[in-house]
Write an enzyme that holds these catalytic residues in place. Structure first.
Site, mmCIF file in Angstrom:
data_model
loop_
_atom_site.group_PDB
_atom_site.id
_atom_site.type_symbol
_atom_site.label_atom_id
_atom_site.label_comp_id
_atom_site.label_asym_id
_atom_site.label_seq_id
_atom_site.Cartn_x
_atom_site.Cartn_y
_atom_site.Cartn_z
ATOM 1 N N LYS A 45 0.837 -1.204 0.000
ATOM 2 C CA LYS A 45 0.000 0.000 0.000
ATOM 3 C C LYS A 45 0.872 1.254 0.000
ATOM 4 C CE LYS A 45 -0.263 -0.566 4.998
ATOM 5 N NZ LYS A 45 -1.001 -1.266 6.063
ATOM 6 N N ARG A 145 -10.668 -0.397 14.821
ATOM 7 C CA ARG A 145 -10.592 0.438 13.621
ATOM 8 C C ARG A 145 -11.669 -0.041 12.656
ATOM 9 N NH1 ARG A 145 -4.855 0.931 10.489
ATOM 10 N NH2 ARG A 145 -5.276 -1.254 10.092
ATOM 11 N N HIS A 174 -6.121 -7.761 13.231
ATOM 12 C CA HIS A 174 -4.946 -6.887 13.183
ATOM 13 C C HIS A 174 -4.561 -6.499 14.615
ATOM 14 C CE1 HIS A 174 -2.109 -4.410 11.062
ATOM 15 N NE2 HIS A 174 -2.619 -3.264 11.455
ATOM 16 N N ARG A 231 1.130 -11.025 7.183
ATOM 17 C CA ARG A 231 0.962 -9.816 6.351
ATOM 18 C C ARG A 231 2.036 -8.777 6.690
ATOM 19 N NH1 ARG A 231 -4.256 -9.995 8.595
ATOM 20 N NH2 ARG A 231 -3.703 -8.040 9.617
ATOM 21 N N TYR A 279 16.100 30.477 5.981
ATOM 22 C CA TYR A 279 14.971 31.245 6.513
ATOM 23 C C TYR A 279 15.031 31.369 8.031
ATOM 24 C CZ TYR A 279 12.579 30.859 2.006
ATOM 25 O OH TYR A 279 12.235 30.947 0.691
ATOM 26 N N CYS A 331 14.340 24.071 3.509
ATOM 27 C CA CYS A 331 13.397 24.796 2.648
ATOM 28 C C CYS A 331 12.616 23.791 1.808
ATOM 29 C CB CYS A 331 14.150 25.759 1.733
ATOM 30 S SG CYS A 331 15.343 26.811 2.583
ATOM 31 N N MET A 332 11.706 24.287 0.988
ATOM 32 C CA MET A 332 10.929 23.384 0.132
ATOM 33 C C MET A 332 11.847 22.598 -0.814
ATOM 34 S SD MET A 332 7.879 24.276 -2.541
ATOM 35 C CE MET A 332 6.768 24.969 -1.333
ATOM 36 N N ASP A 333 12.883 23.288 -1.328
ATOM 37 C CA ASP A 333 13.696 22.688 -2.387
ATOM 38 C C ASP A 333 15.188 22.629 -2.076
ATOM 39 O OD1 ASP A 333 11.285 22.914 -4.004
ATOM 40 O OD2 ASP A 333 11.768 25.051 -4.016
HETATM 41 C C1 LIG Z 1 -0.352 -2.116 6.745
HETATM 42 C C2 LIG Z 1 -0.951 -3.351 7.266
HETATM 43 C C3 LIG Z 1 -0.150 -4.471 7.512
HETATM 44 C C4 LIG Z 1 1.369 -4.419 7.464
HETATM 45 O O1 LIG Z 1 1.805 -3.689 8.602
HETATM 46 P P1 LIG Z 1 3.366 -3.505 8.969
HETATM 47 O O2 LIG Z 1 3.333 -2.887 10.317
HETATM 48 O O3 LIG Z 1 3.923 -2.590 7.938
HETATM 49 O O4 LIG Z 1 3.961 -4.855 8.922
HETATM 50 C C5 LIG Z 1 -0.784 -5.643 7.885
HETATM 51 N N1 LIG Z 1 -2.139 -5.692 8.005
HETATM 52 C C6 LIG Z 1 -2.925 -4.622 7.809
HETATM 53 C C7 LIG Z 1 -4.397 -4.742 7.987
HETATM 54 C C8 LIG Z 1 -2.356 -3.413 7.444
HETATM 55 O O5 LIG Z 1 -3.134 -2.343 7.261
#
Ligand SMILES: *Cc1c(COP(=O)(O)O)cnc(C)c1O
Length: 398
Positions: A45, A145, A174, A231, A279, A331-333
């Site tokens: 992601k 969540r 999770h 995951r 700045y 700065c920005m750049d």
């Molecule tokens: C992002 C995410 C993960 C991976 O999490 P890490 O902390 O980067 O290993 C696993 N499960 C869910 C639901 C997530 O949103």
């Protein structure tokens, strides 16, 4: 080394080098920690945590990763358009208007209630998805969540299994605190609640499919079982999720940061003791010194809060194997670095802002200075920074 074709200018001085060999290495470290046969669903992601979702996904799939996870339908669509065919989990919930895009891209949505499941099924039937839409039932065991209450999981699972055009591909949860060493056993209690819910789904006569829970923290801390599939996200990119010691980063965990953010020196000048720079003139040279100007700033994702705090510096950069402090406001750049009165560095020298070299800063060093986590440091590297891929074994990186 291959150029990311999304960026039109190969001569751009600030680049993010993506070490795909380190990505494979981190996958191997994760595999050592889980039972053989445990599946891996890699989180790609947020554009692969800023590393570039498509090249990262290709490399991981070629290294045998069986599934990917994204946060939005657009992210899934991008992977499909790049020809990636493995199952893609859609971790987040979305609005009904987007369901047809999600199922059309063949994503596997996470569902948390019956109403959502029904609407996903309807979108699948409208789109004529052959074999139905595979979904994962998300059980909320403590993150608060998304997810259903564990006691409702058997009922919702039975519903999902009974809705035409829907398959229960998995059941998951999770962990919010798997990165902390906690005496109250919070994660352990989540695991029992989760396994209990899975057991009751089975007793209700429903096959839960792939049972999965562990994120990087749970894998590295071994505080939850790997179950059918893990995951991982941040560990693949080379960082443990909780702030470790330098030893844990490079010793015990043996993770290797994948991204190296680099730039070049584009200007050098001598300034006198007492002169301020950038700045606000918040940093005053304590002695005559040489200042280097780097063509990078918060517009590239190098956070402004890494500016020096008056005379005290927060961030350092690596040039010719040595660390030099960032001085004054970022700065920005552009960003300024104090090279000292008799500098070794030369105009156009390469500069590492963070990366895998243990001699220089990594994303945890910047995260600690910016009061954040490495996830945000790599995600923040903006679109104007080209990603260059090296060490890959998959076909074309992009
Ligand atoms: C992002 C995410 C993960 C991976 O999490 P890490 O902390 O980067 O290993 C696993 N499960 C869910 C639901 C997530 O949103």
């Amino acid at each position: 080394m291959e150029l990311n074709t999304r960026h039109p200018n190969p001569t751009h001085p600030t680049t993010a080098l993506i070490r795909l060999d380190n990505l494979r290495h981190n996958l191997a470290v994760i595999r050592e920690r889980i039972e053989p046969g445990t599946g891996v669903c890699a989180a790609v992601k947020a554009d692969g945590y800023g590393h570039g979702a498509v090249p990262v996904a290709r490399e991981l799939v070629s290294a045998g990763v069986g599934a990917l996870a994204v946060a939005s339908a657009s992210e899934g669509l991008e992977l499909r358009r790049a020809g990636i065919v493995v199952p893609i989990h859609l971790l987040g919930l979305t609005v009904p208007e987007e369901f047809s895009v999600a199922v059309g891209a063949g994503l596997q949505p996470y569902v948390a209630d019956e109403e959502y499941a029904k609407r996903i099924a309807a979108a699948g039937r409208d789109a004529g998805i052959a074999g139905g839409v595979s979904v994962h039932l998300k059980v909320d065991t403590g993150m608060r969540r998304i997810g259903c209450p564990p006691e409702d999981a058997p009922r919702i699972a039975r519903k999902i299994a009974g809705i035409p055009g829907l398959n229960l591909a998995g059941v998951c949860t999770h962990f919010p605190v798997a990165d902390e060493v906690r005496s109250d056993g919070f994660t352990g209690r989540q695991v029992s609640r989760f396994l209990d819910a899975v057991e009751r789904i089975r007793k209700a006569g429903v096959d839960p499919g792939t049972v999965h829970a562990a994120n990087s923290a749970a894998i590295l801390n071994r505080c939850a079982p790997g179950l059918d599939m893990v995951r991982p996200g941040i560990a693949l990119y080379g960082y443990p999720p909780a702030q470790p010691s330098k030893h844990a980063r490079f010793g015990e965990e043996r993770l290797a940061p994948v991204m190296e953010l680099r730039t070049r020196i584009v200007f050098m000048k001598r300034i006198r003791a007492g002169e301020g720079v950038s700045y606000g003139l918040i940093w005053l040279a304590p002695r005559d010194t040489v200042i280097a100007t780097l063509p990078v700033g918060y517009g590239d994702g190098y956070f402004r809060c890494l500016s020096s705090d008056g005379q005290a510096h927060r961030a350092r950069v690596l040039i010719r194997g040595k660390n030099y402090p960032v001085v004054g406001r970022i700065c920005m750049d552009q960003t300024l670095v104090d090279l000292g009165p008799e500098p070794e560095p030369r105009l156009y020298d390469p500069v590492v802002l963070f990366g895998p070299d243990p001699a220089g800063p990594d994303a945890w060093d910047l995260a600690a200075a910016a009061d954040t986590i490495p996830y945000e440091i790599t995600c923040a590297v903006s679109r104007r920074v080209p990603r260059l891929y090296t060490g890959g074994e998959s076909a074309a990186a992009d």
